[in-house]
Design an enzyme around this catalytic site. Structure first.
Site, PDB file in Angstrom:
ATOM      1  N   PHE A  16       6.365   7.237   1.190  1.00  0.00           N
ATOM      2  CA  PHE A  16       4.982   7.099   0.697  1.00  0.00           C
ATOM      3  C   PHE A  16       4.067   7.903   1.622  1.00  0.00           C
ATOM      4  O   PHE A  16       3.039   7.424   2.102  1.00  0.00           O
ATOM      5  CB  PHE A  16       4.548   5.634   0.642  1.00  0.00           C
ATOM      6  N   ASP A  37       7.063  11.405  -1.410  1.00  0.00           N
ATOM      7  CA  ASP A  37       5.926  10.831  -2.137  1.00  0.00           C
ATOM      8  C   ASP A  37       6.057  11.229  -3.603  1.00  0.00           C
ATOM      9  O   ASP A  37       6.594  12.298  -3.916  1.00  0.00           O
ATOM     10  CB  ASP A  37       4.599  11.339  -1.567  1.00  0.00           C
ATOM     11  N   SER A  38       5.564  10.380  -4.497  1.00  0.00           N
ATOM     12  CA  SER A  38       5.673  10.642  -5.933  1.00  0.00           C
ATOM     13  C   SER A  38       4.607  11.610  -6.438  1.00  0.00           C
ATOM     14  O   SER A  38       4.719  12.142  -7.546  1.00  0.00           O
ATOM     15  CB  SER A  38       5.578   9.327  -6.717  1.00  0.00           C
ATOM     16  N   ASP A  85       5.267   2.860   4.083  1.00  0.00           N
ATOM     17  CA  ASP A  85       3.846   2.522   3.920  1.00  0.00           C
ATOM     18  C   ASP A  85       3.513   2.497   2.426  1.00  0.00           C
ATOM     19  O   ASP A  85       2.803   3.365   1.918  1.00  0.00           O
ATOM     20  CB  ASP A  85       2.983   3.553   4.664  1.00  0.00           C
ATOM     21  N   CYS A 101      -0.062  -3.555   2.778  1.00  0.00           N
ATOM     22  CA  CYS A 101      -1.529  -3.543   2.669  1.00  0.00           C
ATOM     23  C   CYS A 101      -1.999  -4.586   1.663  1.00  0.00           C
ATOM     24  O   CYS A 101      -3.136  -4.532   1.196  1.00  0.00           O
ATOM     25  CB  CYS A 101      -2.034  -2.160   2.289  1.00  0.00           C
TER      26      CYS A 101
END
Length: 395
Positions: free
Chosen positions: A227, A249-250, A299, A339
């Site tokens: 991420f 990451d996407s 993350d 988060c």
């Protein structure tokens, strides 16, 4: 002035200065206040309790502002709150190595529903409540007076606006529109930030301290940054001498920006490999290929937006961390974060313990991460402590 009567027995949280009053705690609304109006909250005996923003469309019907009846919630009140918040961030920006931070953090700064991030000479604003929306003109004027930014951009595209009866917004509020990439500096590392099209307000400055902490372990190590977004952990690891860093990451935009950031900082491109992919799928590919790493950073986005989603989120966090543990070399480090405000640190530790058990690993917690000082947690509003993380040694 409209009055709202609190149900008997619901006074405790208000007296403890918690800023939220849920709709189910309200006995009566006298008159018909518009959403975003400032109203007077009274107990059932008619005694003053607080001033607050009202919204009958939101589950949080009142967002409390002030507990002193003699204080007027006027333009000067908003100017004072903005000034106090901005002044309190001076220390973050004092060393000249950082010119980006969170200037205003909603309830923590007594301005519920207002997020303001500084990106060099530009400000990115998120307006998440009708009360702030009603008073945004004076807030923007004060930000301009204090900081003289080149531009202030409204990134109020959060889904939470719908709960307040507000439409999304993505527009210039003052000054000039930001360029495609605004160059900011954090801990001496330069980032190109896309304010208009980037996630959230454009950048995640809440990981500032944690990026440095993890990078201290990266020298000579093989690092996997999951991420990765625009490369916070990647860039810090490369700068601190990592043997290699793989970023996953996407988002194609995030990966492209990350690559530009590596060039921007003059870092060794040969030591970096980026993969645009769903992280969970990519971790399983690594496992099938027998790939291993010395340090893995997880993350992920918010898995538990509310307590009702916590069980499902816990399973997702467990599976994600389990796979990561299987990819670590013996004695490797897992820097893992949540988060989700609904996920407290004790629950997160339990989730990691379950992940370790399923992976057949032993885990030592060697450091606990939190959000930095420009994301303060108000003592009467523990919900503001949303970011937590653990550095784990997997043995």
């Amino acid at each position: 002035m409209f009055e709202v009567i609190l149900k008997k027995g619901k006074e405790k949280a208000v007296l403890q200065r918690h800023p939220w009053v849920f709709s189910g705690a309200i006995e009566q609304v006298k008159g018909k206040p518009a959403n975003g109006d400032v109203v007077k909250l009274l107990d059932v005996q008619g005694r003053f309790m607080a001033w607050g923003f009202y919204n009958d469309q939101s589950r949080v019907a009142l967002r409390l502002l002030e507990w002193d009846e003699s204080v007027a919630i006027d333009d000067n009140w908003f100017r004072q709150k903005v000034g106090i918040a901005v002044d309190s961030r001076n220390f973050v920006l004092a060393d000249g190595k950082t010119n980006t931070c969170r200037l205003i953090f909603s309830e923590a700064d007594y301005l519920p529903g207002l997020i303001v991030d500084k990106y060099a000479d530009y400000l990115s604003v998120q307006i998440l409540t009708s009360g702030i929306q009603n008073n945004i003109a004076v807030i923007i004027d004060e930000l301009q007076r204090l900081l003289q930014p080149k531009g202030i951009y409204d990134k109020s595209d959060a889904s939470s606006r719908a709960h307040e009866g507000l439409e999304t917004a993505n527009e210039v509020l003052a000054g000039n529109p930001p360029p495609e990439l605004v160059e900011v500096m954090e801990n001496g590392i330069t980032y190109g930030i896309n304010i208009a099209e980037g996630q959230k307000s454009g950048f995640y400055c809440d990981q500032r301290d944690n990026r440095m902490l993890v990078a201290n372990y990266a020298t000579g190590k093989k690092v996997l940054d999951c991420f990765s977004y625009t490369g916070g952990f990647t860039l810090n690891s490369l700068k601190h001498g990592a043997a290699s860093v793989t970023s996953v990451d996407s988002s194609a935009l995030a990966i492209d920006t990350l690559k530009r950031n590596i060039v921007l900082n003059g870092l060794n491109e040969a030591k970096h490999h980026s993969i645009q992919s769903d992280v969970n799928k990519q971790l399983r590919r690594f496992k099938d290929e027998g790939e291993t790493f010395d340090i893995i950073v997880l993350d992920p986005p918010k898995y538990a937006p509310s307590r009702s989603a916590l069980d499902r989120a816990s399973r997702a966090y467990k599976d994600l961390n389990r796979i990561a543990m299987l990819l670590l070399n013996k004695g490797g480090l897992l820097a893992t974060y949540s988060c989700s405000g609904a996920m407290d640190i004790d629950t997160f530790k339990q989730v990691l313990a379950w992940a370790a058990l399923d992976a057949g690993k032993q885990v030592q917690f060697i450091h606990q991460f939190c959000q930095p000082e420009d994301h303060p947690v108000r003592s009467s509003f523990p919900e503001g402590e949303y970011l937590k993380g653990l550095l784990c040694r997997v043995i």
